[in-house]
Design a protein around this motif. Sequence first.
Motif, PDB file in Angstrom:
ATOM      1  N   VAL A   6      -5.578   0.308 -13.310  1.00  0.00           N
ATOM      2  CA  VAL A   6      -5.450  -1.237 -13.911  1.00  0.00           C
ATOM      3  C   VAL A   6      -5.668  -2.071 -12.485  1.00  0.00           C
ATOM      4  N   MET A   7      -6.579  -2.808 -12.412  1.00  0.00           N
ATOM      5  CA  MET A   7      -6.904  -3.719 -11.396  1.00  0.00           C
ATOM      6  C   MET A   7      -6.126  -5.227 -11.075  1.00  0.00           C
ATOM      7  N   ASP A   8      -6.150  -5.831 -12.452  1.00  0.00           N
ATOM      8  CA  ASP A   8      -5.475  -7.155 -12.381  1.00  0.00           C
ATOM      9  C   ASP A   8      -4.637  -7.474 -13.547  1.00  0.00           C
ATOM     10  N   VAL A   9      -3.696  -8.329 -13.758  1.00  0.00           N
ATOM     11  CA  VAL A   9      -2.857  -8.787 -14.780  1.00  0.00           C
ATOM     12  C   VAL A   9      -2.523 -10.152 -14.770  1.00  0.00           C
ATOM     13  N   ASP A  10      -2.699 -10.819 -15.823  1.00  0.00           N
ATOM     14  CA  ASP A  10      -2.313 -12.303 -15.816  1.00  0.00           C
ATOM     15  C   ASP A  10      -1.575 -12.572 -17.439  1.00  0.00           C
TER      16      ASP A  10
ATOM     17  N   MET B  95       2.782   5.635  -7.934  1.00  0.00           N
ATOM     18  CA  MET B  95       1.388   5.362  -7.373  1.00  0.00           C
ATOM     19  C   MET B  95       1.370   3.995  -7.040  1.00  0.00           C
ATOM     20  N   CYS B  96       0.148   3.511  -6.431  1.00  0.00           N
ATOM     21  CA  CYS B  96       0.144   2.128  -5.708  1.00  0.00           C
ATOM     22  C   CYS B  96      -0.045   0.989  -6.829  1.00  0.00           C
ATOM     23  N   SER B  97       0.395  -0.132  -6.586  1.00  0.00           N
ATOM     24  CA  SER B  97       0.092  -1.107  -7.582  1.00  0.00           C
ATOM     25  C   SER B  97      -0.870  -2.196  -7.189  1.00  0.00           C
ATOM     26  N   ASN B  98      -1.689  -2.546  -7.880  1.00  0.00           N
ATOM     27  CA  ASN B  98      -2.911  -3.477  -7.382  1.00  0.00           C
ATOM     28  C   ASN B  98      -2.477  -4.903  -7.440  1.00  0.00           C
ATOM     29  N   ALA B  99      -1.701  -5.436  -8.552  1.00  0.00           N
ATOM     30  CA  ALA B  99      -1.597  -6.810  -8.573  1.00  0.00           C
ATOM     31  C   ALA B  99      -0.241  -6.995  -9.428  1.00  0.00           C
ATOM     32  N   ILE B 100       0.453  -8.365  -9.392  1.00  0.00           N
ATOM     33  CA  ILE B 100       1.480  -8.570  -9.956  1.00  0.00           C
ATOM     34  C   ILE B 100       1.432 -10.245 -10.506  1.00  0.00           C
ATOM     35  N   SER B 101       1.950 -10.212 -11.554  1.00  0.00           N
ATOM     36  CA  SER B 101       2.214 -11.471 -12.369  1.00  0.00           C
ATOM     37  C   SER B 101       3.320 -11.733 -12.987  1.00  0.00           C
ATOM     38  N   TRP B 102       3.885 -13.042 -12.704  1.00  0.00           N
ATOM     39  CA  TRP B 102       5.324 -13.449 -13.340  1.00  0.00           C
ATOM     40  C   TRP B 102       4.997 -13.987 -14.727  1.00  0.00           C
ATOM     41  N   ASN B 103       5.864 -13.755 -15.270  1.00  0.00           N
ATOM     42  CA  ASN B 103       5.991 -14.318 -16.850  1.00  0.00           C
ATOM     43  C   ASN B 103       6.521 -15.893 -16.585  1.00  0.00           C
ATOM     44  N   PRO B 104       5.765 -16.700 -17.077  1.00  0.00           N
ATOM     45  CA  PRO B 104       5.977 -18.168 -17.059  1.00  0.00           C
ATOM     46  C   PRO B 104       7.200 -18.885 -17.777  1.00  0.00           C
ATOM     47  N   MET B 105       7.600 -17.851 -18.888  1.00  0.00           N
ATOM     48  CA  MET B 105       8.820 -18.314 -19.423  1.00  0.00           C
ATOM     49  C   MET B 105      10.138 -17.936 -19.245  1.00  0.00           C
ATOM     50  N   GLU B 106      10.033 -16.509 -18.539  1.00  0.00           N
ATOM     51  CA  GLU B 106      11.176 -15.910 -18.418  1.00  0.00           C
ATOM     52  C   GLU B 106      11.056 -15.811 -16.648  1.00  0.00           C
TER      53      GLU B 106
ATOM     54  N   MET C 209       0.747  -1.057  -0.130  1.00  0.00           N
ATOM     55  CA  MET C 209       0.020  -0.099   0.123  1.00  0.00           C
ATOM     56  C   MET C 209       0.737   1.409  -0.145  1.00  0.00           C
ATOM     57  N   ASP C 210       2.125   1.150   0.366  1.00  0.00           N
ATOM     58  CA  ASP C 210       3.017   2.336   0.409  1.00  0.00           C
ATOM     59  C   ASP C 210       3.534   2.321  -1.143  1.00  0.00           C
ATOM     60  N   ARG C 211       2.967   2.054  -1.998  1.00  0.00           N
ATOM     61  CA  ARG C 211       3.399   2.242  -3.580  1.00  0.00           C
ATOM     62  C   ARG C 211       4.769   1.345  -4.056  1.00  0.00           C
ATOM     63  N   SER C 212       4.994   0.476  -3.332  1.00  0.00           N
ATOM     64  CA  SER C 212       6.193  -0.455  -3.534  1.00  0.00           C
ATOM     65  C   SER C 212       5.874  -1.794  -4.088  1.00  0.00           C
TER      66      SER C 212
ATOM     67  N   ALA D  27       0.297  -4.175 -12.266  1.00  0.00           N
ATOM     68  CA  ALA D  27      -0.681  -3.348 -12.593  1.00  0.00           C
ATOM     69  C   ALA D  27      -1.056  -2.195 -11.630  1.00  0.00           C
ATOM     70  N   ASN D  28      -0.791  -0.886 -12.071  1.00  0.00           N
ATOM     71  CA  ASN D  28      -0.569   0.146 -11.254  1.00  0.00           C
ATOM     72  C   ASN D  28      -1.997   1.315 -11.553  1.00  0.00           C
ATOM     73  N   GLU D  29      -2.190   2.101 -10.204  1.00  0.00           N
ATOM     74  CA  GLU D  29      -3.246   2.963 -10.467  1.00  0.00           C
ATOM     75  C   GLU D  29      -3.028   4.055 -11.115  1.00  0.00           C
ATOM     76  N   ASP D  30      -1.731   4.216 -12.045  1.00  0.00           N
ATOM     77  CA  ASP D  30      -1.770   5.700 -13.079  1.00  0.00           C
ATOM     78  C   ASP D  30      -2.088   5.090 -14.308  1.00  0.00           C
ATOM     79  N   CYS D  31      -3.118   3.975 -14.451  1.00  0.00           N
ATOM     80  CA  CYS D  31      -3.446   3.755 -15.790  1.00  0.00           C
ATOM     81  C   CYS D  31      -2.489   2.956 -16.751  1.00  0.00           C
ATOM     82  N   ASN D  32      -1.341   2.606 -16.086  1.00  0.00           N
ATOM     83  CA  ASN D  32      -0.199   1.925 -16.711  1.00  0.00           C
ATOM     84  C   ASN D  32       0.073   0.663 -15.945  1.00  0.00           C
TER      85      ASN D  32
END
Length: 444
Positions: free
Chosen positions: A284-288, A238-249, A216-219, A256-261
């Motif tokens: 951006v709320m989620d990424v996969d 800004m704060c990030s909402n979700a994280i996803s690892w690349n399954p091949m790398e 929650m501290d934008r980290s 996924a960040n709150e600043d639309c990026n």
Amino acid sequence: MRVKLLSRNPDDYLRETKRDIHRVPRNYDPSLHPFETGREYVRAVNATKLERVFAKPFLGSLDGHRDGVTQLCKHPSSISTLLSGSCDGEVRVWNLAKRDCATTIQAHEGFVHGLDCHHSQPYFFTCGADSTIKQWQMTAEGGVEEEPLNIILGKTMFQCLDHHWSENIFATSGDQVDIWDESRSKPIRTFNWGIDSIKHVKFNPVETHLLGATGMDRSVLLYDMRGSSPLRKVILKMCSNAISWNPMEAFTFTVANEDCNLYTFDMRKLSMPLNFHMDHISAVMDVDYSPTGREFVSAGYDKCVRIFPVDQRHSREIYHAKRMQRVGVVRWSLDNKYILSASDEMNIRVWKANASEKLGVLKPREKTAFNYNEKLKEKFGHHPQVRRISRHRHVPQFVYNGAKEIKLIRASHRRKESNRRAHSKPGAIPEVKEKEKHVVGEVE
């Protein structure tokens, strides 16, 4: 006088249908085909137009929840099985082939914040706003036992849950990141770095002892289960909402960040992202990631689902529906053909990963034609006409206006920075790369 006649086998020049359809012999000498490039260009334009004509990505919806859907979980061994959790504490098991609900259980009191399956055993775990972790047994018919196998009471509310890819271990996030053994009622390891709350945690599918988390501290934090303290931390604007690892790398992940990026990092160098991905007009709320690791899908607060190539900044596809509200969670199926999204209006939607792909069994001639058209579109993809047709999308009015406004804001910022640099002493305002502007600092 001896006359020698030509003898030909009909199988060499007739198709399998045995009808009077002659196979046309062709000489591939380029000097005999001076207009080949022009013909191929016309075919590429027509193939691109037909791709947009047949782009119908929406396949169907799974309706049955009585509150907004907060969690989706793919079954590790059954492509047709999907688990979902909602704001009222309900967990449903869906049969995607039949598009109906197989089982419904009341798992928690309040939100279901975490939902994940064991990767080799027939059971799954849930955690919720009632500060409990529950283990549920799945039956051979696709159902779920009414009573949980195990209940763990926590001291604080859990925000996320993710199971290890090979061991009987799972991780939860909340006030801290806890590592749990399935056979124990207390965490075997706890990581804390002075953060109020951890929103999301995810195991690395390749280097399975590594975890990524967003605070929650934008980290964005990295952990190693083999150690006793966190590894590294990078702070964004800004704060990030979700994280996803690349399954091949193994070392690449996207947040996924709150600043639309969205930002793709290499964990070995967190001072600057490998790439940043724009086009959303809200948080951006989620990424996969896709199973191939070449693309990922994102869910936005702007009621849209977007598909991004890993190496490009702009999305190649946008999915939206008239009744779809804010999308909170999205998943890419394990067969790389479908995308599942869940939104606030209690609905789960099924989309095609490739909007114009024909589903079902393809005949050899159809497959050859599709492959030929793909090569033509790849060859002439940079021509203005082909590029314009392939990039054009019809979007809702608020998305169109929001994108235009964001474009004006970014142009204004660039113009202001350029004017300040032009009217300042040389070197007083250094030029900063666009990638570096979004990272505040890195902590080891």
